[in-house]
Design a protein around this motif. Structure first.
Motif, PDB file in Angstrom:
ATOM      1  N   HIS A   1      -9.172  -6.440  -2.798  1.00  0.00           N
ATOM      2  CA  HIS A   1      -9.615  -7.550  -3.652  1.00  0.00           C
ATOM      3  C   HIS A   1      -8.588  -8.680  -3.652  1.00  0.00           C
ATOM      4  N   TYR A   2      -7.363  -8.388  -3.233  1.00  0.00           N
ATOM      5  CA  TYR A   2      -6.289  -9.374  -3.309  1.00  0.00           C
ATOM      6  C   TYR A   2      -5.626  -9.656  -1.968  1.00  0.00           C
ATOM      7  N   ASN A   3      -5.896  -8.818  -0.959  1.00  0.00           N
ATOM      8  CA  ASN A   3      -5.182  -8.931   0.317  1.00  0.00           C
ATOM      9  C   ASN A   3      -6.157  -8.737   1.475  1.00  0.00           C
TER      10      ASN A   3
ATOM     11  N   ARG B   1      -7.702   3.028  -4.702  1.00  0.00           N
ATOM     12  CA  ARG B   1      -6.531   2.148  -4.772  1.00  0.00           C
ATOM     13  C   ARG B   1      -6.540   1.140  -3.624  1.00  0.00           C
ATOM     14  N   ILE B   2      -6.846   1.627  -2.430  1.00  0.00           N
ATOM     15  CA  ILE B   2      -6.841   0.734  -1.261  1.00  0.00           C
ATOM     16  C   ILE B   2      -7.994  -0.269  -1.357  1.00  0.00           C
ATOM     17  N   LYS B   3      -9.101   0.180  -1.918  1.00  0.00           N
ATOM     18  CA  LYS B   3     -10.216  -0.748  -2.154  1.00  0.00           C
ATOM     19  C   LYS B   3      -9.781  -1.868  -3.120  1.00  0.00           C
ATOM     20  N   GLU B   4      -9.031  -1.500  -4.150  1.00  0.00           N
ATOM     21  CA  GLU B   4      -8.512  -2.515  -5.084  1.00  0.00           C
ATOM     22  C   GLU B   4      -7.560  -3.475  -4.358  1.00  0.00           C
ATOM     23  N   PHE B   5      -6.746  -2.944  -3.446  1.00  0.00           N
ATOM     24  CA  PHE B   5      -5.834  -3.769  -2.638  1.00  0.00           C
ATOM     25  C   PHE B   5      -6.607  -4.875  -1.927  1.00  0.00           C
TER      26      PHE B   5
ATOM     27  N   THR C   1       0.818  -1.210   0.000  1.00  0.00           N
ATOM     28  CA  THR C   1       0.000   0.000   0.000  1.00  0.00           C
ATOM     29  C   THR C   1       0.857   1.268   0.000  1.00  0.00           C
TER      30      THR C   1
END
Lengths: 235, 235
Positions: free
Chosen positions: B183-185, B177-181, B134
């Protein structure tokens, strides 16, 4: 004949998806009936299906049928037989990770070199450079490498952003970040503002759109390039 | 006793280097005479020597002698014997790459767990989280992994930036961006605004400074945490 469009963004402020590029795309994809869409960058984390559905109406206006790469059983074969390719924006780390996972980088590169017209926006443009080292995205997954397609012999910085007057935030400006890049990497970096794109026709590379672009080269002061500039010799 | 300060930034708008943190550091490093500085993040590409010289006067005010980690023949041994450690800001990819190159991550982690007081700012704070996934920085080098120190059981987003009202730029907001993070973490992400810091004392983690912080958790709406909040149980 190599035909590539490398666009800073899919959507300009106040516009709709790809609307500002539509006349250009009509020409770029004039002989195309079927296009393969690469939705791997997943903007906002949307699914491959959702992303593909989102872009279909745009290409319907050009009488082009869209199929997502995730719908093919053999993605490499799909790229090899493609009439046209479009890679959409989102997160570049996620996109590149998936391209490596499906071993698609070489396939796309060969297809484009063989004349399959390509469109990239944002993350899909980042991967047209030598590496993804000048993306603005967050490293939310760890790809096996930062090496990308190298359809041009330099790096791209899409969504290039000038310093914001009066901003009291102490994070680095885009220019500072690219300057740091040049401490470790030799290649030129083109900062493409939203609304600008590169047109690649064989070995000729031209800056298009209404705006100038900002060129960063190792050990040199950045310069503004007017629209229409020939970037064929940029390394 | 584990003692860590994780600061969003070294410098707040209108201030000088670390000035807003000086009273806190006087306490944090009260028993310290010698501090090891890790200048690997090289802000703006400055050298390790230049960066180390830059921070010396600040610590002179606290009667603390500073030596850069690059000055030691055996950096792991230096960390093992350190009285105090400060990792400065710059580019997180460059910092993490160097920490892996010198095999220092485990050494720093062990030193801190054994009670060596640690200060991180910006990139030096990013590495206190579980991963550097992040960071806001540009991926100008390719580190062997994104795994970092894990001094806290979540991720940090230093220099957290709220959406800028009226901005016509179409790049993703920090929140997107953190919301996209997520999706994977799975881990929580704490957006630390400039002027905020975390104080870690043993297993107790407290938000300090005048501002609230923004907490992002997978599958939940983001929430604002007031200064003084206890984050000890955050995962």
């Amino acid at each position: 004949m190599k035909k590539v469009i490398i666009a800073s963004t899919s959507t300009v402020f106040g516009g709709t998806y790809l609307d500002y590029l539509l006349p250009t795309l009509a020409e770029h994809f004039a002989t195309v009936s079927n296009l393969i869409f690469i939705p791997f960058a997943r903007p906002g984390g949307i699914t491959h299906e959702e992303y593909t559905e989102k872009i279909k109406p745009v290409f319907q206006q050009l009488n082009i049928n869209v199929k997502g790469i995730h719908e093919f059983e053999n993605p490499i074969e799909a790229i090899t037989n493609a009439e046209a390719i479009f890679t959409g924006g989102g997160n570049t780390f996620v996109l590149v990770d998936m391209l490596y996972k499906y071993n698609l980088l070489d396939a796309i590169q060969h297809a484009v070199e063989n004349g399959v017209p390509y469109l990239g926006t944002s993350a899909g443009s980042n991967i047209c450079g030598l590496t993804m080292g000048t993306t603005n995205d967050m490293p939310i997954v760890y790809p096996p490498s930062f090496r990308t397609l190298g359809l041009v012999s330099f790096n791209l910085n899409p969504h290039y952003l000038d310093p914001i007057e009066g901003l009291e935030h102490m994070g680095e400006t885009r220019e500072t970040r690219i300057k740091e890049f040049h401490h470790y990497n030799p290649q030129s970096v083109l900062g493409l503002r939203e609304g600008s794109w590169l047109e690649v026709v064989d070995s000729k590379i031209t800056l298009k759109g209404n705006l100038s672009a900002r060129l960063f080269q190792q050990g040199k002061a950045p310069v503004e390039l007017e629209t229409g500039s020939d970037l064929s010799d940029l390394r």
